[in-house]
Write a protein that holds these residues in place. Structure first.
Motif, PDB file in Angstrom:
ATOM      1  N   SER A   1       1.107  -1.089   0.037  1.00 10.72           N
ATOM      2  CA  SER A   1       0.114  -0.086  -0.096  1.00 10.72           C
ATOM      3  C   SER A   1       0.758   0.886   0.143  1.00 10.72           C
ATOM      4  O   SER A   1       0.314   2.052  -0.317  1.00 10.72           O
ATOM      5  CB  SER A   1      -1.125   0.331   1.306  1.00 10.72           C
TER       6      SER A   1
ATOM      7  N   SER B   1      -9.116  -4.788   6.367  1.00 10.11           N
ATOM      8  CA  SER B   1      -7.944  -5.121   5.031  1.00 10.11           C
ATOM      9  C   SER B   1      -6.683  -5.310   5.237  1.00 10.11           C
ATOM     10  O   SER B   1      -5.937  -4.695   5.820  1.00 10.11           O
ATOM     11  CB  SER B   1      -7.692  -3.749   3.624  1.00 10.11           C
TER      12      SER B   1
ATOM     13  N   LEU C   1      -5.736 -11.042   0.930  1.00 13.57           N
ATOM     14  CA  LEU C   1      -6.169 -10.296  -0.096  1.00 13.57           C
ATOM     15  C   LEU C   1      -7.888 -11.494   0.432  1.00 13.57           C
ATOM     16  O   LEU C   1      -8.990 -10.570   0.450  1.00 13.57           O
ATOM     17  CB  LEU C   1      -5.766 -10.754  -1.195  1.00 13.57           C
TER      18      LEU C   1
ATOM     19  N   THR D   1     -10.149  -0.135   2.221  1.00  7.80           N
ATOM     20  CA  THR D   1      -9.445  -1.330   1.531  1.00  7.80           C
ATOM     21  C   THR D   1      -8.139  -0.888   1.204  1.00  7.80           C
ATOM     22  O   THR D   1      -8.150   0.917   0.973  1.00  7.80           O
ATOM     23  CB  THR D   1      -9.965  -2.018   1.234  1.00  7.80           C
ATOM     24  N   HIS D   2      -7.188  -1.505   0.470  1.00  6.45           N
ATOM     25  CA  HIS D   2      -6.174  -1.646   0.025  1.00  6.45           C
ATOM     26  C   HIS D   2      -6.405  -2.283  -1.041  1.00  6.45           C
ATOM     27  O   HIS D   2      -5.783  -1.572  -2.215  1.00  6.45           O
ATOM     28  CB  HIS D   2      -4.640  -2.077   1.123  1.00  6.45           C
ATOM     29  N   ASN D   3      -7.414  -2.398  -1.476  1.00 10.55           N
ATOM     30  CA  ASN D   3      -7.834  -3.281  -2.949  1.00 10.55           C
ATOM     31  C   ASN D   3      -9.040  -3.218  -3.257  1.00 10.55           C
ATOM     32  O   ASN D   3      -9.873  -3.340  -3.023  1.00 10.55           O
ATOM     33  CB  ASN D   3      -7.566  -4.730  -2.751  1.00 10.55           C
TER      34      ASN D   3
ATOM     35  N   GLU E   1     -10.444  -5.342  -6.017  1.00  7.36           N
ATOM     36  CA  GLU E   1     -10.826  -6.313  -5.640  1.00  7.36           C
ATOM     37  C   GLU E   1     -12.553  -6.290  -4.457  1.00  7.36           C
ATOM     38  O   GLU E   1     -13.025  -7.088  -4.542  1.00  7.36           O
ATOM     39  CB  GLU E   1      -9.978  -7.674  -4.942  1.00  7.36           C
TER      40      GLU E   1
END
Length: 322
Positions: free
Chosen positions: A34, A244, A263, A283-285, A288
């Motif tokens: 991140s 996350s 993940l 979230t970092h994602n 997704e």
């Protein structure tokens, strides 16, 4: 109706579950994937998140993970954040920017540069000037659950509710509008008296990071997620959940898994959090998490409904008439 806004983005009843994308400018952050250490790197990452449908960007200039040594000076934190806030405001003038800091001076400067939200992991208890800075600028705030000291003898959810009430009272008494307050149950964080970022002490170790031997930290975090709707209803404010790649996931999947390998666990718990009542996910994602959030949001329509009612709700949603 439970509803508030973060910048121009409304959160809560009648709104879609919002997605907050995390970008860390701090090399000491626990999830290295991140971290972005250049302005260009941040802009490219945010561009990708925008294309994936992010609602809010959360920028961190200093990690606050309580189990690592992460403390940096105010000048260092500001030096990381200021050029990025300027660049993002130039590139995306309408994008809501949140600043993850508990330091009033850092917040003041970032708000002056155009930031819209302060995300305070101490729940306005870490810096006595923070609430006034937020109120004076008329911006939104995310207050995380933080007990000053462990309130032993109460159950986790009750402790969280009490700590959040204290933070909300600080906000309201300082002149922050109620419709600009969002709550966060603080997954992964313990009382301020045990936090090395606040105390200058050693990083937190061991199983009982909340001062209660009945609740290992991974149980504590899990209990909060499964009681999201109760916390939300008790406070009467929208709730943001941040799970996350956090370490409790490693315990739940029961195998060794560094942050880079969490993940799938992250997105599964994000979907569950939405099902349990979350109004926003941090979230970092973003790419997704987006689909996990949408699925959780859809299935939530069926809670406590008959099969026919569930079907009608899903048909409306899928056909775009909800």
């Amino acid at each position: 109706m439970i509803k508030a806004r973060l910048g121009r983005v409304w959160i809560g009843d009648g709104e879609p579950v919002r997605i907050m994308g995390v970008v860390n400018l701090s090399p000491e952050s626990f999830y290295k994937g991140s971290v972005r250490t250049s302005v260009d790197g941040v802009v490219k990452t945010v561009d990708s998140m925008v294309k994936d449908g992010v609602d809010i960007i959360d920028l961190g200039g200093m990690s606050t993970a309580p189990y690592n040594r992460t403390l940096v000076s105010i000048d260092e934190e500001l030096g990381r954040l200021a050029p990025v806030v300027k660049a993002l405001k130039d590139a995306y003038p309408d994008l809501v920017l949140s600043i993850d800091t508990f330091r009033a001076r850092v917040a003041e400067e970032c708000l002056r540069l155009g930031a819209d939200v302060i995300n305070d992991v101490t729940g306005l208890k870490g810096d006595p000037d923070m609430a006034k800075v937020v109120a004076d600028h008329g911006v939104s705030v995310i207050v995380m659950t933080r007990e000053r000291t462990p309130n032993r003898g109460l159950e986790p959810v009750d402790r969280v509710i009490n700590a959040l009430r204290e933070s909300v009272d600080i906000a309201l008494n300082s002149g922050i509008s109620r419709d600009r307050i969002v709550i966060d149950p603080g997954i992964g964080f313990g009382p301020l008296s045990l936090d090395p970022v606040i105390t200058g002490g050693e990083p937190i170790r061991g199983e009982y990071r909340h001062g209660d031997e009945n609740y290992p930290w991974y149980s504590w975090d899990s209990i909060l997620i499964m009681n999201t709707v109760k916390i939300r209803q008790e406070l009467g404010l929208p709730i943001l959940i941040g799970v996350s790649r956090k370490s409790f996931l490693e315990r739940l999947i029961r195998r060794s898994a560094p942050p880079e390998d969490r993940l799938f666990a992250s997105i599964s718990v994000e979907a569950i959090s939405v099902l349990m009542g979350a109004d926003a996910i941090r979230t970092h994602n973003v790419h997704e998490s987006r689909d996990a959030v949408r699925v959780g949001e859809a299935l939530r329509l069926c809670l406590n409904k008959s099969p026919k009612e569930c079907s009608r709700e899903l048909i409306k949603l899928v056909q775009g008439t909800a």
